[in-house]
Each structure stands twice: as structure tokens, then as C-alpha cells.
Design a protein around this motif. Sequence first.
Motif, PDB file in Angstrom:
ATOM      1  N   PRO A 158       0.569  -1.278   0.050  1.00  0.00           N
ATOM      2  CA  PRO A 158      -0.298   0.005   0.007  1.00  0.00           C
ATOM      3  C   PRO A 158       0.866   1.173   0.006  1.00  0.00           C
ATOM      4  CG  PRO A 158      -0.258  -1.152   2.062  1.00  0.00           C
ATOM      5  CD  PRO A 158       0.521  -2.033   1.132  1.00  0.00           C
ATOM      6  N   ALA A 159       1.972   1.302   0.648  1.00  0.00           N
ATOM      7  CA  ALA A 159       2.888   2.262   0.708  1.00  0.00           C
ATOM      8  C   ALA A 159       3.396   2.542  -0.779  1.00  0.00           C
ATOM      9  CB  ALA A 159       4.154   2.275   1.615  1.00  0.00           C
ATOM     10  N   TYR A 160       3.645   1.784  -1.527  1.00  0.00           N
ATOM     11  CA  TYR A 160       4.265   2.114  -2.887  1.00  0.00           C
ATOM     12  C   TYR A 160       2.986   2.276  -3.795  1.00  0.00           C
ATOM     13  CZ  TYR A 160       6.294   1.017  -7.382  1.00  0.00           C
ATOM     14  OH  TYR A 160       6.610   1.009  -8.727  1.00  0.00           O
ATOM     15  N   LEU A 161       1.854   1.858  -3.369  1.00  0.00           N
ATOM     16  CA  LEU A 161       0.693   2.287  -4.478  1.00  0.00           C
ATOM     17  C   LEU A 161       0.475   3.669  -4.099  1.00  0.00           C
ATOM     18  CD1 LEU A 161      -1.446  -0.980  -4.076  1.00  0.00           C
ATOM     19  CD2 LEU A 161       0.012  -0.119  -6.226  1.00  0.00           C
ATOM     20  N   ASP A 162       0.491   4.258  -3.009  1.00  0.00           N
ATOM     21  CA  ASP A 162       0.255   5.604  -2.606  1.00  0.00           C
ATOM     22  C   ASP A 162       1.264   6.455  -3.075  1.00  0.00           C
ATOM     23  OD1 ASP A 162      -1.879   4.870  -1.061  1.00  0.00           O
ATOM     24  OD2 ASP A 162      -0.996   5.074   0.926  1.00  0.00           O
ATOM     25  N   LEU A 163       2.290   6.126  -3.978  1.00  0.00           N
ATOM     26  CA  LEU A 163       3.304   7.163  -4.433  1.00  0.00           C
ATOM     27  C   LEU A 163       2.449   7.804  -5.799  1.00  0.00           C
ATOM     28  CD1 LEU A 163       6.521   4.854  -4.292  1.00  0.00           C
ATOM     29  CD2 LEU A 163       6.154   7.227  -3.007  1.00  0.00           C
TER      30      LEU A 163
END
Length: 230
Positions: A158-163
Motif C-alpha cells: 500500500p505504501a508503494y501504491l500511494d506514490l
Amino acid sequence: MPRMARVVLPHFPHHVVQRGHNRQVVFAGDEDYERYLEDLRELSSVLEVRVYAYCLMTNHVHLLLGPGEEVAAMGRLMKALAARATRYRNRLEGRSGTLWEGRYKSSPVQTETYLLACARYIELNPVRARMVVAPGDYAWSSYRQRMGEAECWLDLDPAYLDLGRSGPERRLRYARFVQEGVPENELTLMREALQRGQLTGNDRFVDEVEQIIGSRIERRRPGRPASRGA
């Protein structure tokens, strides 16, 4: 002194490291790396453990894994990976015995604060070890998958997708994030968390985990320092 029980949390990422027995070489050639990654891909799917990042070094592996509700699945994954690699190496060399240390190290990772940082830490391992100049030059980490330069079977966290809203936007922002390098305080936190079986996170994460498991995991006093190549 009895060793601390490993803490595994459902639906949380975990930074996992397993080393060769007596730090011996476990990947001697391309086929060794390829076999391990094939096994990781297959077994993680069967056991329903997410793979957010990985880096295979000559004598150890770094994995960023996310067990589901069944937390024991992560241990079964690590056991099966080690067993397959050991059988292959023993058969190839006509030997017997262990290939890996008996106990892998792991640390639950605070998702919103350290998950992306932990992926960066893992994928920069060969750069810190001066094996390559840039993470994209190394074939045996998840960086090339993340950058769209190889078939991607990673679970995008999720942290990567939020980029960003699109793949190209995420890749650009992540590449810039990696180029910044790992700050010394993050490097120390992640190494110590693994070495001592602690949490990779801040005080709020310590409080959150206490509510989940009913006991508090405080930072312990330093023991033997981790090696520089960890």
C-alpha cells in the motif's frame, strides 16, 4: 539466556533475513538464485504470504513478507525455502548437512512509516556491499520488477501504491526515493530491529503491537553489532 519468542503479526509486513550456516555461500551461480526465486514465487502463492521485496545476496537473503490471518504460514514458507535449497545444494555437491542457520531473523514493520523505507533498505543491499553501482544493476533483487524492467510477480504494498495514480508515476517517485539512500538513523533502526527481534517502527507502533499481542516489546540494550553488509 532463553531467546526471545519470534513475534509474527497477521496482516503486517515483516522484514526477514536468513543467513548461510557459518555465513557460507548459498548462491554460487545464476541457477541457484533462479531456483530460489522460483520457489519463493510458488510457495508464497500456495501459502498465501505476500512478497513485497527481496534481495538475494551471496550468503544470505532479505525478504519483506506479509502473512495473512494464518501467521504460521510465514514460518512454513521459510522452512520450505530452506529445505528446497538445501536438498538442491546437497544433491549437486554430493554432500549432506545444513545450508542455512537454524533460525531466521524477523521484525514486524510499521506499514505507514517504514514499509517503503524497508523495501529501499533491502533493494540497496548490493549497493551498500559495493557489488553494483545502482540497484537496477543487480539481477537478484525486486528492484527491476518494481521498475517495470522484469516480469512483476511482487505484491505491490500500500505504501508503494500511494506514490502515484499510475505505474510510471510510482516508478519515478520510488526511483527518486531510492536515490536518496538510507539515512543513518533508518539503517541503525532496521539492523538493530532484526538483530534483536524488535519492531521496525516508532513508539506508536510499539503501543499498537502491545494492544494486539498483550505484551510490550521495548527496545533492548545493544548486544553484538550487526555486520556492515547486513
